[in-house]
Design a protein around this motif. Sequence first.
Motif, short mmCIF file in Angstrom:
data_model
loop_
_atom_site.label_atom_id
_atom_site.label_comp_id
_atom_site.label_asym_id
_atom_site.label_seq_id
_atom_site.Cartn_x
_atom_site.Cartn_y
_atom_site.Cartn_z
N ASN A 2 32.20 35.24 35.53
CA ASN A 2 32.57 36.33 36.42
C ASN A 2 33.83 37.02 35.91
OD1 ASN A 2 30.43 35.63 38.02
ND2 ASN A 2 31.67 34.53 39.52
N TYR A 3 34.00 38.27 36.35
CA TYR A 3 35.22 39.02 36.07
C TYR A 3 35.46 40.00 37.20
CZ TYR A 3 32.23 42.93 34.66
OH TYR A 3 31.31 43.94 34.64
N HIS A 4 36.68 40.56 37.26
CA HIS A 4 37.05 41.50 38.31
C HIS A 4 37.44 42.83 37.68
CE1 HIS A 4 37.02 38.17 41.10
NE2 HIS A 4 37.91 37.53 40.37
N ILE A 5 37.29 43.90 38.45
CA ILE A 5 37.81 45.21 38.08
C ILE A 5 38.84 45.59 39.13
CG2 ILE A 5 37.27 47.66 37.78
CD1 ILE A 5 34.49 46.85 36.87
N ILE A 6 40.05 46.00 38.69
CA ILE A 6 41.12 46.29 39.65
C ILE A 6 41.52 47.75 39.64
CG2 ILE A 6 42.00 43.94 39.55
CD1 ILE A 6 44.24 45.00 37.76
N SER A 7 40.71 48.63 39.06
CA SER A 7 41.04 50.05 39.07
C SER A 7 39.78 50.88 39.24
CB SER A 7 41.75 50.46 37.77
OG SER A 7 40.86 50.33 36.68
N ILE A 45 40.64 46.44 33.47
CA ILE A 45 41.11 47.74 33.97
C ILE A 45 40.38 48.82 33.19
CG2 ILE A 45 43.09 49.24 34.38
CD1 ILE A 45 44.89 46.81 34.18
N PHE A 46 39.61 49.66 33.88
CA PHE A 46 39.00 50.82 33.25
C PHE A 46 39.99 51.98 33.31
CE2 PHE A 46 34.91 48.69 34.44
CZ PHE A 46 34.43 48.57 33.13
N TRP A 47 40.36 52.48 32.14
CA TRP A 47 41.36 53.55 32.09
C TRP A 47 40.68 54.89 31.83
CZ3 TRP A 47 46.37 52.80 33.37
CH2 TRP A 47 46.84 51.48 33.39
N SER A 48 40.91 55.82 32.77
CA SER A 48 40.44 57.19 32.62
C SER A 48 41.62 58.12 32.93
CB SER A 48 39.27 57.47 33.56
OG SER A 48 39.73 57.45 34.91
N VAL A 57 49.26 48.43 39.63
CA VAL A 57 50.32 47.48 39.94
C VAL A 57 50.24 47.03 41.38
CG1 VAL A 57 52.83 47.25 40.16
CG2 VAL A 57 51.85 48.32 38.14
N LEU A 58 49.79 47.92 42.27
CA LEU A 58 49.68 47.55 43.67
C LEU A 58 48.68 46.43 43.90
CD1 LEU A 58 49.81 51.04 45.41
CD2 LEU A 58 51.54 49.23 45.51
N LYS A 59 47.73 46.30 42.97
CA LYS A 59 46.63 45.35 43.20
C LYS A 59 46.81 44.00 42.52
CE LYS A 59 43.11 48.84 44.07
NZ LYS A 59 41.75 49.32 43.73
N THR A 60 47.70 43.88 41.58
CA THR A 60 47.80 42.61 40.86
C THR A 60 49.12 42.52 40.12
OG1 THR A 60 46.66 41.14 39.32
CG2 THR A 60 46.77 43.44 38.70
N ASP A 61 49.42 41.37 39.64
CA ASP A 61 50.61 41.12 38.83
C ASP A 61 50.21 41.15 37.36
OD1 ASP A 61 52.83 40.24 37.52
OD2 ASP A 61 53.20 38.52 38.83
N LEU A 62 50.45 42.30 36.71
CA LEU A 62 49.98 42.48 35.34
C LEU A 62 50.65 41.51 34.37
CD1 LEU A 62 49.74 46.37 35.07
CD2 LEU A 62 48.02 44.71 35.76
N GLU A 63 51.93 41.25 34.55
CA GLU A 63 52.66 40.35 33.64
C GLU A 63 52.04 38.95 33.68
OE1 GLU A 63 54.92 40.85 31.49
OE2 GLU A 63 55.60 42.89 31.92
N ALA A 68 48.66 34.92 31.07
CA ALA A 68 47.59 33.92 31.15
C ALA A 68 46.41 34.27 30.27
CB ALA A 68 47.13 33.77 32.60
N GLY A 69 46.46 35.44 29.59
CA GLY A 69 45.36 35.83 28.70
C GLY A 69 44.13 36.31 29.44
N ARG A 70 44.30 36.80 30.69
CA ARG A 70 43.14 37.21 31.48
C ARG A 70 43.07 38.71 31.70
NH1 ARG A 70 44.81 32.87 34.72
NH2 ARG A 70 45.25 34.24 36.49
N LEU A 71 43.99 39.47 31.13
CA LEU A 71 44.02 40.91 31.34
C LEU A 71 43.41 41.64 30.15
CD1 LEU A 71 44.96 43.32 33.07
CD2 LEU A 71 47.15 43.24 31.83
N ILE A 72 42.45 42.55 30.43
CA ILE A 72 41.77 43.33 29.39
C ILE A 72 41.70 44.78 29.85
CG2 ILE A 72 39.65 43.62 28.05
CD1 ILE A 72 39.00 40.67 28.78
#
Length: 331
Positions: A2-7, A45-48, A57-63, A68-72
């Motif tokens: 599983n994975y999540h999308i935060i944007s 994070i899908f960037w457009s 930033v409001l939805k998660t702690d990017l740092e 933890a190696g889980r941000l793409i």
Amino acid sequence: MNYHIISSDASPARSQNIIDALSSLGFMLDPDPEEQGVHPEPVVIFWSKNTTLNEVVLKTDLEALAGAGRLISVLVEKVSLPDELPKHPVVDLVGWRGSKQNPFFQDLRAYLEAASQKVAPPPPRGPVVRLVQRLCAGLTVGVIIAFAFGFALNLLELQNNLCSIGFNQPTLSDFCGKYGLGDKPTRDERVAWEAREPGSCDALRAHIDTFGETGTLHDRAAAMLDARRVTIDERWVKDVQRTIFSQSITSQVAPTEQAARLAALDSAQRVAEASCRAFSESDLYRYAGFDVQAESWDCLSLSDGHYCGFDGERLCNLERVVRTEVETCGQ
């Protein structure tokens, strides 16, 4: 996995195509995490042009996610990422047309797998493939002609290097061998070489006999034969030496015929042991024992007593050395 999308982004159709392609590979979108801001699984994070850093930033702690190696991050439109973002994998899918074999899409797949398994992300392949494609597209006719000329003459060992690259082997090497390129053997010679008995000099001689001096591997086989090592294999085997043996009638008188026979055997055994031990004076034999077998007796009964002798065999039990030359040729 599983994975999540935060944007959210302004290109839902493009994002959905990516989500569908990932789903077909077993990556399932979990749109509703159990607790806001907590994501034990990979986060994408899908960037457009409409994606803003404040929204993310409001939805998660990017740092924490990056650490933890889980941000793409995935670029679905041509935008510049904010400088405030922590270092993490970024995949450029701006020019993606839906192919799952696309090297940039394969990078996204590899990053998700690494994040799910909590291991370091692999190096990206997409940018390297793009660079090679651009370099190839920018080759001038003069470079192509020079390359073809150099390949034909094997300048700078171009044939050897191209026929040895780690791609589609051994088919590529066999193709080169078939047309006499790059000092590669034909398929038949390669298969025979790989199947030969390791270290066998006779196998090398057979290879040379089969493919002759024109064989690509002839010189290599000949060099291995020239460098062969010869050792002596030594082993000991059991050996029995049988000889006819006669014990003359002894001059020693005995009170009974049985006693006379025993006296004759005792005298014969002393002679037989000495003659059998004599074998060990040579380095070819080792003494292991002896035996005397009486087959026909000749006894006399006189007024003063009994005398006996016999004809039979002497058996020398020995160990005999067998020495064999053993050739060993390089692997």
